[in-house]
Scaffold this active site. Structure first.
Site, PDB file in Angstrom:
ATOM      1  CG  HIS A   1      -1.220  52.266  74.903  1.00 24.32           C
ATOM      2  ND1 HIS A   1      -0.353  51.409  75.548  1.00 24.32           N
ATOM      3  CD2 HIS A   1      -1.554  51.643  73.750  1.00 24.32           C
ATOM      4  CE1 HIS A   1      -0.177  50.317  74.807  1.00 24.32           C
ATOM      5  NE2 HIS A   1      -0.893  50.439  73.706  1.00 24.32           N
TER       6      HIS A   1
ATOM      7  NE  ARG B   1      -2.516  51.654  88.854  1.00 30.35           N
ATOM      8  CZ  ARG B   1      -2.805  52.950  88.680  1.00 30.35           C
ATOM      9  NH1 ARG B   1      -2.269  53.618  87.681  1.00 30.35           N
ATOM     10  NH2 ARG B   1      -3.612  53.568  89.516  1.00 30.35           N
TER      11      ARG B   1
ATOM     12  CG  HIS C   1      -5.056  48.194  73.625  1.00 31.18           C
ATOM     13  ND1 HIS C   1      -5.105  47.170  72.700  1.00 31.18           N
ATOM     14  CD2 HIS C   1      -3.776  48.602  73.663  1.00 31.18           C
ATOM     15  CE1 HIS C   1      -3.892  46.957  72.216  1.00 31.18           C
ATOM     16  NE2 HIS C   1      -3.062  47.824  72.760  1.00 31.18           N
TER      17      HIS C   1
ATOM     18  CG  ASN D   1       0.569  51.225  69.471  1.00 30.80           C
ATOM     19  OD1 ASN D   1       0.930  52.302  69.016  1.00 30.80           O
ATOM     20  ND2 ASN D   1       1.041  50.732  70.605  1.00 30.80           N
TER      21      ASN D   1
HETATM   22  P1  5GP Z   1      -0.101  47.260  71.984  1.00 29.22           P
HETATM   23  O1  5GP Z   1       1.330  47.022  71.591  1.00 29.22           O
HETATM   24  O2  5GP Z   1      -0.986  46.147  71.497  1.00 29.22           O
HETATM   25  O3  5GP Z   1      -0.586  48.618  71.610  1.00 29.22           O
HETATM   26  O4  5GP Z   1      -0.119  47.265  73.564  1.00 29.22           O
HETATM   27  C1  5GP Z   1      -0.339  46.126  74.339  1.00 29.22           C
HETATM   28  C2  5GP Z   1       0.019  46.485  75.763  1.00 29.22           C
HETATM   29  O5  5GP Z   1      -0.501  45.492  76.598  1.00 29.22           O
HETATM   30  C3  5GP Z   1       1.532  46.550  76.014  1.00 29.22           C
HETATM   31  O6  5GP Z   1       1.881  47.845  76.501  1.00 29.22           O
HETATM   32  C4  5GP Z   1       1.772  45.454  77.054  1.00 29.22           C
HETATM   33  O7  5GP Z   1       2.730  45.798  78.028  1.00 29.22           O
HETATM   34  C5  5GP Z   1       0.389  45.274  77.663  1.00 29.22           C
HETATM   35  N1  5GP Z   1       0.116  43.917  78.155  1.00 29.22           N
HETATM   36  C6  5GP Z   1       0.378  42.748  77.517  1.00 29.22           C
HETATM   37  N2  5GP Z   1      -0.032  41.717  78.258  1.00 29.22           N
HETATM   38  C7  5GP Z   1      -0.591  42.241  79.371  1.00 29.22           C
HETATM   39  C8  5GP Z   1      -1.207  41.664  80.522  1.00 29.22           C
HETATM   40  O8  5GP Z   1      -1.347  40.453  80.671  1.00 29.22           O
HETATM   41  N3  5GP Z   1      -1.666  42.525  81.475  1.00 29.22           N
HETATM   42  C9  5GP Z   1      -1.539  43.878  81.346  1.00 29.22           C
HETATM   43  N4  5GP Z   1      -2.015  44.627  82.340  1.00 29.22           N
HETATM   44  N5  5GP Z   1      -0.969  44.462  80.278  1.00 29.22           N
HETATM   45  C10 5GP Z   1      -0.499  43.647  79.294  1.00 29.22           C
END
Ligand code: 5GP
Length: 119
Positions: free
Chosen positions: A106, A32, A104, A91
């Site tokens: 989402h 999550r 990753h 992203n």
């Molecule tokens: P991005 O912006 O790279 O597509 O998404 C990164 C996601 O990772 C964000 O939605 C952020 O909330 C999540 N995230 C960042 N650090 C952590 C963490 O330590 N644990 C978890 N579970 N999610 C994280």
């Protein structure tokens, strides 16, 4: 972009940082999001060191790619996302707003998700 072994998801994969796990096998981990942007917000990551979807698609082997999307389907189904639908987003890079440089996907759901992009 070269892979940063100290990115936060690499630390989660090594068990250095905890996560709220929803799925794991030899190829994939899902957990999550720590700051959920919808009622249900799951992140799916390959266990291999890939920076983004471009790196994964270009350099991942066919089993890693197959297992990743098979897991994504299973996770969506097991978490009740398929009945009413959900959004999957990857992203990528600076303009894509990618914060964590480990590929990753989402999965956002549990409620109606708004417009694809806000301006
Ligand atoms: P991005 O912006 O790279 O597509 O998404 C990164 C996601 O990772 C964000 O939605 C952020 O909330 C999540 N995230 C960042 N650090 C952590 C963490 O330590 N644990 C978890 N579970 N999610 C994280």
């Amino acid at each position: 972009m070269s892979y940063d072994q100290n990115n936060i998801f690499a630390k989660i994969l090594r068990g250095e940082i905890p996560c709220d796990k929803v799925f794991e096998n030899d190829y994939v981990l899902a957990f999550r999001d720590i700051d959920p942007k919808a009622k249900m917000h799951i992140l799916i990551i390959p266990k291999g060191a890939y920076t983004d979807i471009v790196d994964f698609g270009a350099n991942g082997n066919s089993q890693e790619i197959h297992e990743f999307y098979k897991a994504a389907a299973q996770i969506a189904q097991e978490n009740g996302l398929t009945e009413n639908g959900f959004r999957s987003i990857a992203n990528t890079g600076k303009w894509g707003g990618q914060e964590v440089p480990h590929y990753h996907l989402h999965l956002l759901g549990g409620e109606a998700i708004g417009p694809l992009v806000s301006k």
